[in-house]
Design a protein around this motif. Structure first.
Motif, PDB file in Angstrom:
ATOM      1  N   HIS A 154       0.873  -1.165   0.000  1.00 54.75           N
ATOM      2  CA  HIS A 154       0.000   0.000   0.000  1.00 54.75           C
ATOM      3  C   HIS A 154       0.917   1.225   0.000  1.00 54.75           C
ATOM      4  O   HIS A 154       1.536   1.539   1.018  1.00 54.75           O
ATOM      5  N   PHE A 155       1.062   1.869  -1.158  1.00 53.95           N
ATOM      6  CA  PHE A 155       1.884   3.080  -1.294  1.00 53.95           C
ATOM      7  C   PHE A 155       0.904   4.229  -1.386  1.00 53.95           C
ATOM      8  O   PHE A 155       0.046   4.259  -2.261  1.00 53.95           O
ATOM      9  N   ALA A 156       1.008   5.179  -0.478  1.00 56.73           N
ATOM     10  CA  ALA A 156      -0.027   6.199  -0.355  1.00 56.73           C
ATOM     11  C   ALA A 156       0.541   7.472   0.251  1.00 56.73           C
ATOM     12  O   ALA A 156       1.709   7.538   0.651  1.00 56.73           O
ATOM     13  N   LEU A 157      -0.331   8.488   0.319  1.00 56.74           N
ATOM     14  CA  LEU A 157      -0.070   9.650   1.159  1.00 56.74           C
ATOM     15  C   LEU A 157      -0.839   9.427   2.452  1.00 56.74           C
ATOM     16  O   LEU A 157      -1.999   9.021   2.428  1.00 56.74           O
ATOM     17  N   ARG A 158      -0.186   9.671   3.563  1.00 55.00           N
ATOM     18  CA  ARG A 158      -0.835   9.590   4.866  1.00 55.00           C
ATOM     19  C   ARG A 158      -0.641  10.934   5.548  1.00 55.00           C
ATOM     20  O   ARG A 158       0.483  11.302   5.886  1.00 55.00           O
ATOM     21  N   ASP A 159      -1.738  11.667   5.691  1.00 56.62           N
ATOM     22  CA  ASP A 159      -1.681  13.026   6.232  1.00 56.62           C
ATOM     23  C   ASP A 159      -0.681  13.888   5.464  1.00 56.62           C
ATOM     24  O   ASP A 159       0.026  14.710   6.040  1.00 56.62           O
ATOM     25  N   GLY A 160      -0.593  13.656   4.151  1.00 59.74           N
ATOM     26  CA  GLY A 160       0.258  14.457   3.283  1.00 59.74           C
ATOM     27  C   GLY A 160       1.678  13.969   3.129  1.00 59.74           C
ATOM     28  O   GLY A 160       2.444  14.523   2.347  1.00 59.74           O
ATOM     29  N   LEU A 187       4.660   3.804   2.873  1.00 66.64           N
ATOM     30  CA  LEU A 187       4.695   2.461   2.292  1.00 66.64           C
ATOM     31  C   LEU A 187       4.334   1.494   3.400  1.00 66.64           C
ATOM     32  O   LEU A 187       5.023   1.417   4.415  1.00 66.64           O
ATOM     33  N   LYS A 188       3.216   0.767   3.204  1.00 69.73           N
ATOM     34  CA  LYS A 188       2.784  -0.261   4.147  1.00 69.73           C
ATOM     35  C   LYS A 188       2.944  -1.607   3.478  1.00 69.73           C
ATOM     36  O   LYS A 188       2.525  -1.796   2.342  1.00 69.73           O
ATOM     37  N   LEU A 189       3.550  -2.539   4.198  1.00 65.59           N
ATOM     38  CA  LEU A 189       3.678  -3.907   3.718  1.00 65.59           C
ATOM     39  C   LEU A 189       3.005  -4.817   4.729  1.00 65.59           C
ATOM     40  O   LEU A 189       3.197  -4.666   5.936  1.00 65.59           O
TER      41      LEU A 189
END
Length: 133
Positions: free
Chosen positions: A40-46, A50-52
Motif C-alpha cells: 500500500h503506497f499512499a499519502l498519509r496526512d500528506g 509504504l505499508k507492507l
C-alpha cells in the motif's frame, strides 16, 4: 505479479488536494481478505507512506516531508527484503526495517484507489507508474 521479497514502486503525482488521512497511490489489495494486502503506497496526512503486510503483521514507513496541492512530485518506494525506503523527488525521505516476507495474494492492483470501492481515493493526477521486483 508476486512481489513477496522485494519491490520498487514509482510514479509522478500531482495532488489536487492533500486531505488528512489516506490518499492511495499504488495498492495491491484483496477485498476478500482485507488484512491480506501485499503493499500500500499512499499519502498519509500528506506524507509518503509504504505499508507492507508481512507474515509478522502490517509494517509501515512514513516520509518526513509534507506534500502540497498543485505541485508535481516524483515519488518512489523500495523494499529489499529488509529495508524499506520512501523517496521524494529523488531523495530519500524515510526508511525503516521490515524483515519478514510480505503476503503473496491474488490481489488486484489499484492505482489511485482500491480496485473495488472508493475508500481513500487519490484526488489528483498520477502518471508514469512503474512497478519492479
Amino acid at each position: 505479479m508476486s512481489l513477496t521479497t522485494s519491490l520498487t514502486l514509482s510514479a509522478w503525482i500531482k495532488p489536487d488536494v492533500v486531505p488528512p488521512g489516506w490518499s492511495q497511490l499504488i495498492i495491491k489489495w484483496d477485498d476478500g481478505l482485507p488484512d491480506r494486502h501485499e503493499f500500500h503506497f499512499a499519502l498519509r496526512d500528506g506524507n509518503l507512506s509504504l505499508k507492507l503486510n508481512t507474515i509478522d503483521g502490517e509494517k509501515e514507513v512514513v516520509g518526513n516531508t509534507t506534500l502540497h496541492a498543485g505541485l508535481w512530485y516524483h515519488v518512489a518506494a523500495t523494499w529489499d527484503g529488509s529495508t524499506a525506503k520512501v523517496y521524494l523527488n529523488g531523495s530519500e525521505d524515510g526508511r525503516g526495517t521490515i524483515n519478514a516476507p510480505i503476503w503473496d495474494t491474488t490481489s488486484f492492483l489499484g492505482i489511485g484507489r482500491k480496485v473495488s470501492g472508493a475508500l481513500f481515493p487519490f484526488n489528483g493526477t498520477i502518471d508514469e507508474v512503474k512497478i519492479y521486483n
